[in-house]
Write a protein that holds these residues in place. Structure first.
Motif, PDB file in Angstrom:
ATOM      1  N   GLY A 192      71.635 -40.479 -36.004  1.00  0.00           N
ATOM      2  CA  GLY A 192      70.617 -41.227 -35.292  1.00  0.00           C
ATOM      3  C   GLY A 192      70.117 -40.466 -34.075  1.00  0.00           C
ATOM      4  N   ILE A 193      68.904 -40.785 -33.676  1.00  0.00           N
ATOM      5  CA  ILE A 193      68.331 -40.149 -32.494  1.00  0.00           C
ATOM      6  C   ILE A 193      69.168 -40.467 -31.257  1.00  0.00           C
ATOM      7  N   ALA A 194      69.778 -41.643 -31.218  1.00  0.00           N
ATOM      8  CA  ALA A 194      70.628 -42.007 -30.074  1.00  0.00           C
ATOM      9  C   ALA A 194      71.831 -41.069 -29.968  1.00  0.00           C
ATOM     10  N   THR A 195      72.359 -40.642 -31.104  1.00  0.00           N
ATOM     11  CA  THR A 195      73.490 -39.710 -31.114  1.00  0.00           C
ATOM     12  C   THR A 195      73.074 -38.369 -30.517  1.00  0.00           C
ATOM     13  N   VAL A 196      71.891 -37.913 -30.875  1.00  0.00           N
ATOM     14  CA  VAL A 196      71.397 -36.641 -30.349  1.00  0.00           C
ATOM     15  C   VAL A 196      71.094 -36.768 -28.859  1.00  0.00           C
ATOM     16  N   THR A 197      70.506 -37.880 -28.469  1.00  0.00           N
ATOM     17  CA  THR A 197      70.208 -38.106 -27.049  1.00  0.00           C
ATOM     18  C   THR A 197      71.489 -38.137 -26.240  1.00  0.00           C
ATOM     19  N   ARG A 198      72.514 -38.787 -26.762  1.00  0.00           N
ATOM     20  CA  ARG A 198      73.815 -38.818 -26.080  1.00  0.00           C
ATOM     21  C   ARG A 198      74.370 -37.399 -25.961  1.00  0.00           C
ATOM     22  N   GLY A 199      74.218 -36.611 -27.010  1.00  0.00           N
ATOM     23  CA  GLY A 199      74.655 -35.220 -26.969  1.00  0.00           C
ATOM     24  C   GLY A 199      73.875 -34.418 -25.947  1.00  0.00           C
ATOM     25  N   SER A 200      72.588 -34.688 -25.829  1.00  0.00           N
ATOM     26  CA  SER A 200      71.751 -33.999 -24.853  1.00  0.00           C
ATOM     27  C   SER A 200      72.207 -34.308 -23.427  1.00  0.00           C
ATOM     28  N   ARG A 201      72.507 -35.568 -23.179  1.00  0.00           N
ATOM     29  CA  ARG A 201      73.004 -35.952 -21.839  1.00  0.00           C
ATOM     30  C   ARG A 201      74.355 -35.311 -21.559  1.00  0.00           C
ATOM     31  N   ALA A 233      85.216 -34.159 -38.339  1.00  0.00           N
ATOM     32  CA  ALA A 233      83.833 -33.981 -38.793  1.00  0.00           C
ATOM     33  C   ALA A 233      82.847 -34.382 -37.698  1.00  0.00           C
ATOM     34  N   GLU A 234      83.133 -35.462 -37.000  1.00  0.00           N
ATOM     35  CA  GLU A 234      82.257 -35.909 -35.910  1.00  0.00           C
ATOM     36  C   GLU A 234      82.240 -34.898 -34.771  1.00  0.00           C
ATOM     37  N   MET A 235      83.373 -34.331 -34.442  1.00  0.00           N
ATOM     38  CA  MET A 235      83.418 -33.316 -33.384  1.00  0.00           C
ATOM     39  C   MET A 235      82.603 -32.090 -33.790  1.00  0.00           C
ATOM     40  N   GLN A 236      82.724 -31.691 -35.049  1.00  0.00           N
ATOM     41  CA  GLN A 236      81.961 -30.538 -35.521  1.00  0.00           C
ATOM     42  C   GLN A 236      80.460 -30.828 -35.471  1.00  0.00           C
ATOM     43  N   LYS A 237      80.085 -32.054 -35.810  1.00  0.00           N
ATOM     44  CA  LYS A 237      78.675 -32.439 -35.764  1.00  0.00           C
ATOM     45  C   LYS A 237      78.173 -32.424 -34.326  1.00  0.00           C
ATOM     46  N   ARG A 238      78.997 -32.881 -33.389  1.00  0.00           N
ATOM     47  CA  ARG A 238      78.599 -32.857 -31.972  1.00  0.00           C
ATOM     48  C   ARG A 238      78.396 -31.431 -31.491  1.00  0.00           C
ATOM     49  N   LEU A 239      79.250 -30.521 -31.929  1.00  0.00           N
ATOM     50  CA  LEU A 239      79.078 -29.115 -31.564  1.00  0.00           C
ATOM     51  C   LEU A 239      77.785 -28.550 -32.158  1.00  0.00           C
ATOM     52  N   GLN A 240      77.447 -28.964 -33.370  1.00  0.00           N
ATOM     53  CA  GLN A 240      76.181 -28.544 -33.979  1.00  0.00           C
ATOM     54  C   GLN A 240      75.005 -29.063 -33.160  1.00  0.00           C
ATOM     55  N   ILE A 241      75.106 -30.308 -32.707  1.00  0.00           N
ATOM     56  CA  ILE A 241      74.049 -30.890 -31.873  1.00  0.00           C
ATOM     57  C   ILE A 241      73.886 -30.054 -30.613  1.00  0.00           C
ATOM     58  N   PHE A 242      74.987 -29.725 -29.950  1.00  0.00           N
ATOM     59  CA  PHE A 242      74.924 -28.889 -28.742  1.00  0.00           C
ATOM     60  C   PHE A 242      74.222 -27.570 -29.043  1.00  0.00           C
ATOM     61  N   ALA A 243      74.630 -26.905 -30.125  1.00  0.00           N
ATOM     62  CA  ALA A 243      74.070 -25.592 -30.458  1.00  0.00           C
ATOM     63  C   ALA A 243      72.570 -25.685 -30.728  1.00  0.00           C
ATOM     64  N   LEU A 244      72.165 -26.700 -31.478  1.00  0.00           N
ATOM     65  CA  LEU A 244      70.746 -26.855 -31.792  1.00  0.00           C
ATOM     66  C   LEU A 244      69.933 -27.192 -30.544  1.00  0.00           C
ATOM     67  N   LEU A 245      70.493 -28.029 -29.676  1.00  0.00           N
ATOM     68  CA  LEU A 245      69.812 -28.335 -28.418  1.00  0.00           C
ATOM     69  C   LEU A 245      69.645 -27.073 -27.580  1.00  0.00           C
ATOM     70  N   ASP A 258      64.152 -33.516 -34.779  1.00  0.00           N
ATOM     71  CA  ASP A 258      64.455 -32.563 -35.857  1.00  0.00           C
ATOM     72  C   ASP A 258      65.965 -32.437 -36.055  1.00  0.00           C
ATOM     73  N   ILE A 259      66.705 -32.441 -34.949  1.00  0.00           N
ATOM     74  CA  ILE A 259      68.166 -32.371 -35.038  1.00  0.00           C
ATOM     75  C   ILE A 259      68.704 -33.592 -35.762  1.00  0.00           C
ATOM     76  N   ALA A 260      68.218 -34.766 -35.384  1.00  0.00           N
ATOM     77  CA  ALA A 260      68.672 -36.011 -36.011  1.00  0.00           C
ATOM     78  C   ALA A 260      68.425 -35.977 -37.515  1.00  0.00           C
ATOM     79  N   LYS A 261      67.258 -35.523 -37.891  1.00  0.00           N
ATOM     80  CA  LYS A 261      66.903 -35.452 -39.314  1.00  0.00           C
ATOM     81  C   LYS A 261      67.759 -34.417 -40.036  1.00  0.00           C
ATOM     82  N   GLN A 262      67.894 -33.240 -39.438  1.00  0.00           N
ATOM     83  CA  GLN A 262      68.639 -32.140 -40.059  1.00  0.00           C
ATOM     84  C   GLN A 262      70.104 -32.492 -40.272  1.00  0.00           C
ATOM     85  N   LEU A 263      70.721 -33.176 -39.287  1.00  0.00           N
ATOM     86  CA  LEU A 263      72.150 -33.483 -39.365  1.00  0.00           C
ATOM     87  C   LEU A 263      72.446 -34.871 -39.924  1.00  0.00           C
ATOM     88  N   GLY A 264      71.417 -35.660 -40.150  1.00  0.00           N
ATOM     89  CA  GLY A 264      71.619 -37.000 -40.698  1.00  0.00           C
ATOM     90  C   GLY A 264      72.288 -37.951 -39.717  1.00  0.00           C
TER      91      GLY A 264
END
Length: 77
Positions: A59-68, A31-43, A51-57
């Motif tokens: 933390g912003i740090a998780t999205v920032t880590r995905g962005s990096r 589930a976490e891997m699938q969420k990370r792929l969603q983060i990549f796609a949305l970015l 917006d990604i953090a809110k949409q996927l439930g």
């Protein structure tokens, strides 16, 4: 890491890959891997990080880590 890479590269099709993923990872890890792929796609679609953090439930740090991580992937292409 090489063992893991070869484990996945030696997979003939999507069904076999799914079996290997289920054998190797817990349901939460999948589930976490699938969420990370969603983060990549949305970015990649230009969705703001908050917006990604809110949409996927997540933390912003998780999205920032995905962005990096996505930036590093693109830098190595």
């Amino acid at each position: 890491m090489q063992n893991l890479i070869h484990y996945f590269l030696d997979t003939p099709d999507a069904a076999a890959m799914e079996q290997k993923l289920h054998a190797l990872l817990t349901p939460n890890e999948l589930a976490e891997m699938q969420k990370r792929l969603q983060i990549f796609a949305l970015l990649e679609d230009g969705v703001p990080q908050r917006d990604i953090a809110k949409q996927l439930g997540v933390g912003i740090a998780t999205v920032t880590r995905g962005s990096r991580a996505l930036k590093e992937l693109k830098d190595h292409e």
